[in-house]
Motif scaffolding. Structure first.
Motif, PDB file in Angstrom:
ATOM      1  N   CYS A 216       5.580   4.197   5.900  1.00  0.00           N
ATOM      2  CA  CYS A 216       6.314   4.407   5.395  1.00  0.00           C
ATOM      3  C   CYS A 216       8.133   4.028   4.996  1.00  0.00           C
ATOM      4  CB  CYS A 216       5.622   4.910   4.271  1.00  0.00           C
ATOM      5  SG  CYS A 216       6.040   6.456   3.723  1.00  0.00           S
ATOM      6  N   THR A 217       8.427   3.461   4.746  1.00  0.00           N
ATOM      7  CA  THR A 217       9.268   3.503   3.968  1.00  0.00           C
ATOM      8  C   THR A 217       9.637   4.027   2.803  1.00  0.00           C
ATOM      9  OG1 THR A 217       8.962   0.934   2.963  1.00  0.00           O
ATOM     10  CG2 THR A 217       9.481   1.280   5.427  1.00  0.00           C
ATOM     11  N   PRO A 218      10.349   4.755   2.570  1.00  0.00           N
ATOM     12  CA  PRO A 218      10.857   5.477   3.640  1.00  0.00           C
ATOM     13  C   PRO A 218      10.430   6.468   4.226  1.00  0.00           C
ATOM     14  CG  PRO A 218      11.631   6.381   1.285  1.00  0.00           C
ATOM     15  CD  PRO A 218      10.954   5.071   1.267  1.00  0.00           C
ATOM     16  N   ASP A 219      10.773   6.423   5.560  1.00  0.00           N
ATOM     17  CA  ASP A 219      10.674   8.105   5.943  1.00  0.00           C
ATOM     18  C   ASP A 219      11.736   8.546   7.467  1.00  0.00           C
ATOM     19  OD1 ASP A 219       8.375   9.690   7.539  1.00  0.00           O
ATOM     20  OD2 ASP A 219       7.470   7.622   8.159  1.00  0.00           O
ATOM     21  N   PHE A 220      11.704   9.787   6.957  1.00  0.00           N
ATOM     22  CA  PHE A 220      13.216  10.497   7.723  1.00  0.00           C
ATOM     23  C   PHE A 220      12.394  11.666   8.644  1.00  0.00           C
ATOM     24  CE2 PHE A 220      13.547   9.633   2.949  1.00  0.00           C
ATOM     25  CZ  PHE A 220      15.005   8.877   2.949  1.00  0.00           C
ATOM     26  N   PHE A 221      13.175  11.666   9.035  1.00  0.00           N
ATOM     27  CA  PHE A 221      12.400  12.382  11.013  1.00  0.00           C
ATOM     28  C   PHE A 221      15.005  13.314  10.913  1.00  0.00           C
ATOM     29  CE2 PHE A 221       9.880   8.882  10.800  1.00  0.00           C
ATOM     30  CZ  PHE A 221       8.340   9.534  11.563  1.00  0.00           C
ATOM     31  N   GLY A 222      14.052  14.665  10.399  1.00  0.00           N
ATOM     32  CA  GLY A 222      15.264  15.112  10.955  1.00  0.00           C
ATOM     33  C   GLY A 222      15.294  15.987  12.003  1.00  0.00           C
ATOM     34  N   PHE A 223      16.287  15.615  12.918  1.00  0.00           N
ATOM     35  CA  PHE A 223      16.106  16.187  14.052  1.00  0.00           C
ATOM     36  C   PHE A 223      17.566  16.965  14.604  1.00  0.00           C
ATOM     37  CE2 PHE A 223      14.103  12.486  15.397  1.00  0.00           C
ATOM     38  CZ  PHE A 223      13.081  12.731  15.703  1.00  0.00           C
ATOM     39  N   ASN A 224      17.268  18.207  14.793  1.00  0.00           N
ATOM     40  CA  ASN A 224      18.212  19.554  15.511  1.00  0.00           C
ATOM     41  C   ASN A 224      19.526  18.738  16.411  1.00  0.00           C
ATOM     42  OD1 ASN A 224      17.039  20.432  17.684  1.00  0.00           O
ATOM     43  ND2 ASN A 224      16.278  21.942  16.523  1.00  0.00           N
TER      44      ASN A 224
ATOM     45  N   SER B 157       3.865   0.757   2.660  1.00  0.00           N
ATOM     46  CA  SER B 157       3.461   0.708   4.469  1.00  0.00           C
ATOM     47  C   SER B 157       3.726  -0.607   5.272  1.00  0.00           C
ATOM     48  CB  SER B 157       1.776   0.380   4.690  1.00  0.00           C
ATOM     49  OG  SER B 157       1.956  -0.365   4.058  1.00  0.00           O
ATOM     50  N   ILE B 158       4.412   0.319   6.636  1.00  0.00           N
ATOM     51  CA  ILE B 158       4.942  -0.043   7.621  1.00  0.00           C
ATOM     52  C   ILE B 158       4.096  -1.219   7.509  1.00  0.00           C
ATOM     53  CG2 ILE B 158       5.773  -0.254   9.936  1.00  0.00           C
ATOM     54  CD1 ILE B 158       7.272   1.834   9.077  1.00  0.00           C
TER      55      ILE B 158
ATOM     56  N   MET C 216       1.052  -1.599   0.218  1.00  0.00           N
ATOM     57  CA  MET C 216      -0.431   0.279   0.000  1.00  0.00           C
ATOM     58  C   MET C 216       1.239   0.944   0.351  1.00  0.00           C
ATOM     59  SD  MET C 216      -2.172   1.521   3.298  1.00  0.00           S
ATOM     60  CE  MET C 216      -3.720   0.249   2.977  1.00  0.00           C
ATOM     61  N   LEU C 217       0.600   2.258  -0.941  1.00  0.00           N
ATOM     62  CA  LEU C 217       1.300   3.206  -0.725  1.00  0.00           C
ATOM     63  C   LEU C 217       0.630   4.463  -0.297  1.00  0.00           C
ATOM     64  CD1 LEU C 217       3.566   5.373  -2.270  1.00  0.00           C
ATOM     65  CD2 LEU C 217       1.444   6.047  -3.750  1.00  0.00           C
ATOM     66  N   LEU C 218       1.976   4.745   0.543  1.00  0.00           N
ATOM     67  CA  LEU C 218       1.449   6.006   1.948  1.00  0.00           C
ATOM     68  C   LEU C 218       2.274   7.645   1.936  1.00  0.00           C
ATOM     69  CD1 LEU C 218       1.213   4.296   5.061  1.00  0.00           C
ATOM     70  CD2 LEU C 218      -0.797   5.126   3.577  1.00  0.00           C
ATOM     71  N   ASP C 219       1.754   8.547   1.600  1.00  0.00           N
ATOM     72  CA  ASP C 219       2.724   9.538   1.988  1.00  0.00           C
ATOM     73  C   ASP C 219       2.484  10.062   3.460  1.00  0.00           C
ATOM     74  OD1 ASP C 219       2.963  10.038  -0.368  1.00  0.00           O
ATOM     75  OD2 ASP C 219       1.592  11.565  -0.775  1.00  0.00           O
ATOM     76  N   THR C 220       3.867  10.390   4.372  1.00  0.00           N
ATOM     77  CA  THR C 220       4.439  10.743   5.416  1.00  0.00           C
ATOM     78  C   THR C 220       3.705  12.352   5.617  1.00  0.00           C
ATOM     79  OG1 THR C 220       6.284  12.317   4.677  1.00  0.00           O
ATOM     80  CG2 THR C 220       6.828  10.157   5.475  1.00  0.00           C
ATOM     81  N   PRO C 221       3.427  12.688   6.919  1.00  0.00           N
ATOM     82  CA  PRO C 221       2.439  13.430   7.227  1.00  0.00           C
ATOM     83  C   PRO C 221       3.824  14.527   7.261  1.00  0.00           C
ATOM     84  CG  PRO C 221       2.301  11.497   9.324  1.00  0.00           C
ATOM     85  CD  PRO C 221       3.225  11.467   8.294  1.00  0.00           C
ATOM     86  N   VAL C 222       2.933  16.102   7.183  1.00  0.00           N
ATOM     87  CA  VAL C 222       3.839  17.450   7.050  1.00  0.00           C
ATOM     88  C   VAL C 222       4.518  17.348   8.932  1.00  0.00           C
ATOM     89  CG1 VAL C 222       3.449  19.981   7.838  1.00  0.00           C
ATOM     90  CG2 VAL C 222       1.412  18.296   6.599  1.00  0.00           C
ATOM     91  N   CYS C 223       5.992  18.007   7.932  1.00  0.00           N
ATOM     92  CA  CYS C 223       6.204  18.604   9.255  1.00  0.00           C
ATOM     93  C   CYS C 223       5.342  18.443  10.838  1.00  0.00           C
ATOM     94  CB  CYS C 223       7.231  18.997   9.121  1.00  0.00           C
ATOM     95  SG  CYS C 223       8.800  18.527  10.798  1.00  0.00           S
ATOM     96  N   ASN C 224       6.005  18.379  12.330  1.00  0.00           N
ATOM     97  CA  ASN C 224       5.483  18.629  13.254  1.00  0.00           C
ATOM     98  C   ASN C 224       6.607  19.459  14.259  1.00  0.00           C
ATOM     99  OD1 ASN C 224       4.465  19.272  15.738  1.00  0.00           O
ATOM    100  ND2 ASN C 224       3.598  17.770  16.226  1.00  0.00           N
TER     101      ASN C 224
END
Length: 182
Positions: A119-127, A177-178, A1-9
């Protein structure tokens, strides 16, 4: 199943975790934030989206790591139902694609759920403070021509490393999807 990531919080605090790679090497998020931030990626071996970008991703991550940004990948899929994602296959996949970062097993899927990975890939960039500043895609490359690209993840992580803030305009990553356990 194709998914999009949510908007950055923006500012969402990174949930701390400790996971190990298939060889038992542990990684604790709080110990690896670093003064230039941390990229946490949810990937897997069998996803066609990951397979299409993995070499570009490894190249971009090598650059980020050389510039002092810490990088780690997490595999949260239920590998009992998807044996291509099993730890032994993670080792082979990492070797085949010369992945420069730790590739961790989320055995009980708690980390994927804590992050809200979809989903894969799902990227989380932290400061450096562990605040989310990027939740977008790798790049804008078209599937039929990956040579023409703007490296959005690379650029965003460089901005975060330099300013502590991510770009305001971000495009969602998309992928498979995961694979959660029931």
């Amino acid at each position: 199943m194709l998914l999009d990531t949510p908007v950055c919080n923006f500012g969402w605090p990174a949930p701390d975790f400790t996971l190990s790679d298939p060889h038992g090497i542990p990684f604790t998020l709080s110990e690896h934030l670093g003064d230039k931030g941390l990229l946490v990626m949810f990937i897997c071996n069998h996803c066609p989206y990951v397979q299409r970008i993995i070499d570009r991703l490894a190249r971009d991550c090598r650059q980020l790591m050389a510039e002092g940004v810490n990088v780690v990948a997490v595999m949260s899929n239920d590998y009992r139902d998807y044996p291509a994602d099993a730890p032994d296959n993670m080792v082979a996949f990492a070797r085949q694609h010369n992945l420069p970062f730790l590739y961790l097993v989320d055995e009980d899927q708690r980390v994927g759920r804590a992050f809200g990975a979809v989903c894969t890939p799902d990227f989380f960039g932290f400061n450096a403070k562990g605040e989310l500043q990027y939740r977008g895609r790798l790049d804008d490359a078209r599937m039929d021509d990956p040579t023409q690209r703007t490296p959005e993840l690379l650029n965003a992580m460089r901005q975060i490393a330099g300013t502590g803030k991510g770009p305001r305009i971000q495009h969602p990553s998309m992928g498979c999807s995961i694979k959660w356990r029931d």
